[in-house]
Design a protein around this motif. Structure first.
Motif, mmCIF file in Angstrom:
data_model
loop_
_atom_site.group_PDB
_atom_site.id
_atom_site.type_symbol
_atom_site.label_atom_id
_atom_site.label_comp_id
_atom_site.label_asym_id
_atom_site.label_seq_id
_atom_site.Cartn_x
_atom_site.Cartn_y
_atom_site.Cartn_z
ATOM 1 N N ASP A 277 0.837 -1.204 0.000
ATOM 2 C CA ASP A 277 0.000 0.000 0.000
ATOM 3 C C ASP A 277 0.872 1.254 0.000
ATOM 4 O O ASP A 277 1.886 1.322 0.693
ATOM 5 N N VAL A 278 0.451 2.245 -0.781
ATOM 6 C CA VAL A 278 1.226 3.478 -0.868
ATOM 7 C C VAL A 278 0.273 4.618 -1.184
ATOM 8 O O VAL A 278 -0.952 4.427 -1.249
ATOM 9 N N SER A 279 0.801 5.809 -1.382
ATOM 10 C CA SER A 279 -0.028 6.965 -1.744
ATOM 11 C C SER A 279 0.885 8.024 -2.347
ATOM 12 O O SER A 279 2.056 8.149 -1.948
ATOM 13 N N PRO A 280 0.352 8.836 -3.293
ATOM 14 C CA PRO A 280 1.174 9.942 -3.810
ATOM 15 C C PRO A 280 1.507 10.950 -2.708
ATOM 16 O O PRO A 280 2.459 11.718 -2.833
ATOM 17 N N TYR A 281 0.736 10.921 -1.621
ATOM 18 C CA TYR A 281 0.971 11.864 -0.518
ATOM 19 C C TYR A 281 2.252 11.537 0.266
ATOM 20 O O TYR A 281 2.919 12.445 0.763
#
Ligand code: NAD
Length: 321
Positions: free
Chosen positions: A55-59
């Motif tokens: 899991d990741v995020s551009p944030y």
């Protein structure tokens, strides 16, 4: 799969997801600076040991975490169809934007950084900071178009206040949002996620629980400066750490095993930034899978220390949410 990490169904998505998931926020240096080679090695070690969920995020680190994870995925030792990749949209280093235009562009940017042609899960990131009505009427429909285009497989929502999930899920078309990613609500100090589990199950929503170490409060190290917990909670968690230390035990292991005991939760996402942490956490997770006895005495002592702050949280997002 090496090591015996179990796979669990993620709601009605058809995805089979490892009971322990790799949380990518440390790859964006959210918990201190991490060398790129260590970050990549951690991802590879996680895959080698049977973790199939990332899991990741551009944030995270203002796109850094996605870029680093993308480099790791180029040479990950498992085929694309054998791992489940999750990223987010709507929250960025520059602020929040859940508009159809921005999230559509954002997914393309994420795919590029991640070096993949699709993500299995796209979460609206921290919905309580946006207009929940916009999430329902604009963001989710835009993501559905991306689903039709094959760029995302399933849509989820993430955030802190549990009521925000209900607000959105009660209003979107059935089957459009299939997953929730809750954080800091299923750990030694906070089990409030349990309040909405029957509601989520009735709707067939897959449950991802993140931050079993309460975003570092229960890691045994100093939590990051940005940690939003009230000082009362931080002090109590420190006391719990001391109880464990005095007995030569790891609070991180206790906290992770505690969180993973609940099979209503498909996966527990832990942030990891070194091979050692991955190995320790996978070992602890396998013990849970194998039904090993827990340190009940230690658990009782720690729960006693944390009782006065049980389910104590902090405000997050717009007042009306
Ligand atoms: P966490 O509770 O998993 O704690 C992470 C911290 O614990 C890091 O400092 C890590 O280095 C440390 N740690 C991990 N294993 C350890 C071990 N064995 N011993 C000692 N320390 C250890 O918090 P998190 O990283 O915030 O949450 C996990 C993941 O869930 C995130 O990386 C992210 O992918 C996801 N998440 C999403 C949201 C959201 O969508 N709003 C919010 C929080 C977390």
């Amino acid at each position: 799969m090496a090591g015996g990490l179990g796979l669990r169904e993620l709601g009605g998505t058809g995805l089979k997801i490892s009971s322990l998931g790799f949380g990518g926020s440390p790859l964006g240096n959210l918990f201190g600076s991490v060398k790129e080679e260590d970050a990549i090695a951690s991802v590879h070690e996680a895959a080698r040991l049977g973790i199939n969920f990332f899991d990741v995020s551009p944030y995270y680190g203002d796109t850094l975490a996605e870029t680093v994870l993308g480099k790791a995925l180029k040479s990950i030792p498992i085929p694309r169809e054998d791992y489940v990749l999750s990223t987010k949209c709507g929250r960025y280093g520059s602020g929040f934007d859940f508009s159809a235009e921005r999230v559509t562009k954002s997914v393309d940017e994420s795919l590029q950084r991640l070096n993949v042609t699709y993500v299995d899960l796209i979460h609206c990131h921290d919905i309580e900071f946006g207009s929940l009505d916009q999430i329902v009427t604009e963001t989710v429909p835009a993501l559905q178009k991306l689903k039709d285009a094959g760029k995302v497989r399933h849509i989820g929502i993430s955030g802190l206040p549990l009521n925000a999930f209900r607000y959105v899920l009660d209003r979107v078309p059935k089957g459009s949002v299939e997953v929730v990613l809750s954080y800091c609500h299923y750990s030694l100090n906070d089990t409030s996620l349990l309040e909405i589990v029957p509601y989520l199950q009735e709707k067939g929503i897959g449950i991802i629980s993140a931050s079993p170490l309460s975003m570092g409060l229960l890691s045994g190290q100093t939590p990051p400066e940005w940690h939003p917990a009230p000082s009362e909670l931080k002090v109590a968690c420190n006391k719990a750490i001391e109880v464990c230390k005095a007995q030569g035990k790891s609070i991180a292991k206790l906290a992770l095993q505690y969180a993973m005991r609940n099979h209503d939760i498909a996966t527990t996402l832990v942030g990891m930034n070194s091979i050692e942490q991955v190995q320790e956490n996978v070992k602890a997770a396998i013990e849970v899978e194998q039904g090993a006895k827990y340190d009940e005495e230690l658990l009782k002592e720690v729960e006693k220390v944390l009782q006065p702050v049980k389910n104590l949280t902090w405000s997050s997002g717009r007042d009306e949410n």
